[in-house]
Scaffold this active site. Structure first.
Site, PDB file in Angstrom:
ATOM      1  N   GLY A  20       0.797  -1.221   0.000  1.00 52.33           N
ATOM      2  CA  GLY A  20       0.000   0.000   0.000  1.00 52.33           C
ATOM      3  C   GLY A  20       0.828   1.268   0.000  1.00 52.33           C
ATOM      4  N   ASP A  56       2.775  -1.565 -13.769  1.00 49.84           N
ATOM      5  CA  ASP A  56       3.399  -2.156 -12.593  1.00 49.84           C
ATOM      6  C   ASP A  56       3.900  -3.569 -12.868  1.00 49.84           C
ATOM      7  OD1 ASP A  56       2.548   0.162 -11.459  1.00 49.84           O
ATOM      8  OD2 ASP A  56       0.970  -0.751 -10.236  1.00 49.84           O
TER       9      ASP A  56
HETATM   10  P1  ADP Z   1       0.640  -1.552  -3.638  1.00 47.43           P
HETATM   11  O1  ADP Z   1       0.620  -2.416  -4.843  1.00 47.43           O
HETATM   12  O2  ADP Z   1       0.949  -0.124  -3.946  1.00 47.43           O
HETATM   13  O3  ADP Z   1       1.544  -2.056  -2.560  1.00 47.43           O
HETATM   14  P2  ADP Z   1      -2.079  -2.415  -3.503  1.00 47.43           P
HETATM   15  O4  ADP Z   1      -3.238  -1.966  -2.705  1.00 47.43           O
HETATM   16  O5  ADP Z   1      -2.197  -2.413  -4.974  1.00 47.43           O
HETATM   17  O6  ADP Z   1      -0.828  -1.545  -3.019  1.00 47.43           O
HETATM   18  O7  ADP Z   1      -1.711  -3.902  -3.091  1.00 47.43           O
HETATM   19  C1  ADP Z   1      -1.517  -4.233  -1.743  1.00 47.43           C
HETATM   20  C2  ADP Z   1      -2.228  -5.535  -1.433  1.00 47.43           C
HETATM   21  O8  ADP Z   1      -1.552  -6.632  -2.098  1.00 47.43           O
HETATM   22  C3  ADP Z   1      -2.181  -5.901   0.032  1.00 47.43           C
HETATM   23  O9  ADP Z   1      -3.231  -5.290   0.730  1.00 47.43           O
HETATM   24  C4  ADP Z   1      -2.327  -7.416  -0.013  1.00 47.43           C
HETATM   25  O10 ADP Z   1      -3.675  -7.783  -0.215  1.00 47.43           O
HETATM   26  C5  ADP Z   1      -1.575  -7.782  -1.282  1.00 47.43           C
HETATM   27  N1  ADP Z   1      -0.175  -8.137  -0.975  1.00 47.43           N
HETATM   28  C6  ADP Z   1       0.929  -7.526  -1.439  1.00 47.43           C
HETATM   29  N2  ADP Z   1       2.046  -8.123  -0.957  1.00 47.43           N
HETATM   30  C7  ADP Z   1       1.638  -9.122  -0.162  1.00 47.43           C
HETATM   31  C8  ADP Z   1       2.316 -10.115   0.630  1.00 47.43           C
HETATM   32  N3  ADP Z   1       3.646 -10.156   0.719  1.00 47.43           N
HETATM   33  N4  ADP Z   1       1.557 -10.989   1.319  1.00 47.43           N
HETATM   34  C9  ADP Z   1       0.215 -10.940   1.253  1.00 47.43           C
HETATM   35  N5  ADP Z   1      -0.464 -10.049   0.532  1.00 47.43           N
HETATM   36  C10 ADP Z   1       0.220  -9.136  -0.165  1.00 47.43           C
HETATM   37 MG    MG Z   2      -0.756  -2.240  -6.467  1.00 49.36          MG
END
Ligand code: ADP
Ligand code: MG
Length: 388
Positions: free
Chosen positions: A127, A177
């Site tokens: 996030g 991305d």
């Molecule tokens: P960003 O891509 O900018 O970090 P997003 O809201 O698009 O933000 O994605 C974040 C979401 O992706 C998290 O809330 C989770 O659901 C999922 N996610 C990302 N990395 C992980 C991880 N290492 N383990 C579990 N879920 C993950």
């Molecule tokens: Mg994202």
């Protein structure tokens, strides 16, 4: 042993067949251009998401992440349905499950319906606008294909990962991305044409030029983000249609003023001006990197931020403060990166100014009563790969 592999073994009681990794990304320039068929210039971060995986033969897909408070989720690989993604504490699993679904849909020549066990661990903050979601998707896509000895071209993997996020998770993101995470190379920025998926690897060796990159994670994400994104997207698509163009990408920079005079809505005019000038900035930053004049990219980054703040209206006080403070502390240029309304900013600085700019930004946040930001140095790193 690799930590992710060790955790897999503890969790499932046997060793994984391999570990695959995919990085987060920062976009150097080219924001909100990817859903307009435009250009972007992201690079991969050193922080990565790892997926340890092994095949099963009973049709079960088990998913687990070290980074969320949820247990192992067990799904039926053949029954994955975008109408019923995992919810609640298991919502995170929609990303890897969505990738499995997209791979099955694409009919890759391997029996993915046999199922698999996956364990995830990541260094990419979630996030923060650094695309932890794409890192997770791309690492999963590499793992699930790699388990079957398949190595689809990286742009194809990126497109499948994006399909998972769009259709299964339900996030209407562009393809930047996933392309950055899947295709970037160390020491380079990735110049992307999001219409054709043509990619060019542009040398971007900051260290050799005595420069550094700082990523300022504001640690805020404002509630407006999702709705505003959808609205910007719709406005752009309507404006392109009103101008008789397939996409705003087809509006050349030289034709901007004339086109703006044909749009009645002042908001649409500002949005169009951002997209068209931003595409132009991508091309100009690309030129300055190719010429080895990295410092000249700085003012273009700052102009990009001003455009996102004034014309696209997707910045926020924390991002504006990070950018203004970095600039005042001597950065060559700075801008918000990612979708906006929080997330991270990027600053191009002298390598030796790292501590000073970090301190200046942190102090400014404290004075403004904001949560202290997380400031880290970045350098263009490698894209996704098998690591074990
Ligand atoms: P960003 O891509 O900018 O970090 P997003 O809201 O698009 O933000 O994605 C974040 C979401 O992706 C998290 O809330 C989770 O659901 C999922 N996610 C990302 N990395 C992980 C991880 N290492 N383990 C579990 N879920 C993950
Ligand atoms: Mg994202």
């Amino acid at each position: 042993m690799n930590r992710t592999a060790g955790e897999f073994r503890e969790l499932y009681g046997y060793s994984p067949e391999g570990v695959w990794a995919a990085p987060g990304r920062v976009n150097l320039i080219g924001e909100h251009t990817d859903y307009n068929d435009g250009f972007a210039l992201p690079f991969a971060l050193p922080q990565r998401t790892e997926v340890a995986a092994a095949r099963r033969t009973d049709g079960i897909l088990r998913l687990h992440s070290a980074d969320v408070r949820a247990g192992v989720l067990t799904l039926d690989a053949a029954g994955l349905d975008p109408a019923r993604p995992p919810r609640g504490a298991d919502a995170w699993a929609g990303y890897p499950a969505g990738v499995a679904w997209a791979l099955l849909e694409a009919g890759l020549p391997a029996d993915l319906t046999g199922g698999a066990d996956l364990h995830v661990r990541s260094e990419v903050p979630t996030g923060a606008g650094l695309s932890s979601s794409a890192a997770l998707e791309v690492a999963t896509a590499l793992a699930l294909t790699g388990l079957h000895g398949l190595t689809p071209p990286s742009p194809e993997l990126a497109a499948l990962a994006r399909r998972a996020e769009n259709a299964y998770v339900g996030v209407p993101c562009g393809v930047m991305d996933q392309m950055a995470s899947a295709c970037a190379t160390e020491g380079h920025a990735l110049r992307l044409d999001t219409r054709t998926l043509e990619q060019r690897h542009i040398p971007f060796d900051c260290a050799a030029a005595g420069l550094g990159l700082l990523v300022v994670d504001t640690r805020v994400r404002h509630a407006l983000a999702d709705g505003a994104y959808a609205e910007r997207r719709a406005t752009c698509h309507r404006a392109a249609a009103a101008l008789g163009l397939p996409a705003l990408r087809d509006l050349p920079y030289a034709g901007l003023e004339e086109a703006l005079s044909r749009l009645a809505d002042p908001v649409a005019r500002r949005r169009v001006r951002h997209v068209v000038t931003e595409n132009e900035r991508v091309l100009r930053v690309e030129e300055s990197l190719r010429a080895g004049r990295l410092r000249e990219a700085g003012p273009l980054l700052s102009a990009g931020h001003a455009s996102l703040r004034e014309d696209y209206e997707v910045s926020c006080p924390e991002l504006d403060l990070a950018v203004a403070t970095a600039e005042a502390a001597g950065a060559y240029g700075a801008r918000m990166t990612g979708g906006g309304f929080g997330g991270s900013a990027l600053a191009l600085i002298d390598a030796e100014a790292e501590a000073e700019v970090t301190r200046a930004v942190t102090d400014a946040f404290v004075r403004a009563g904001f949560r202290p930001p997380r400031v880290t140095a970045a350098a263009p790193a490698a894209g996704a790969d098998r690591i074990l």
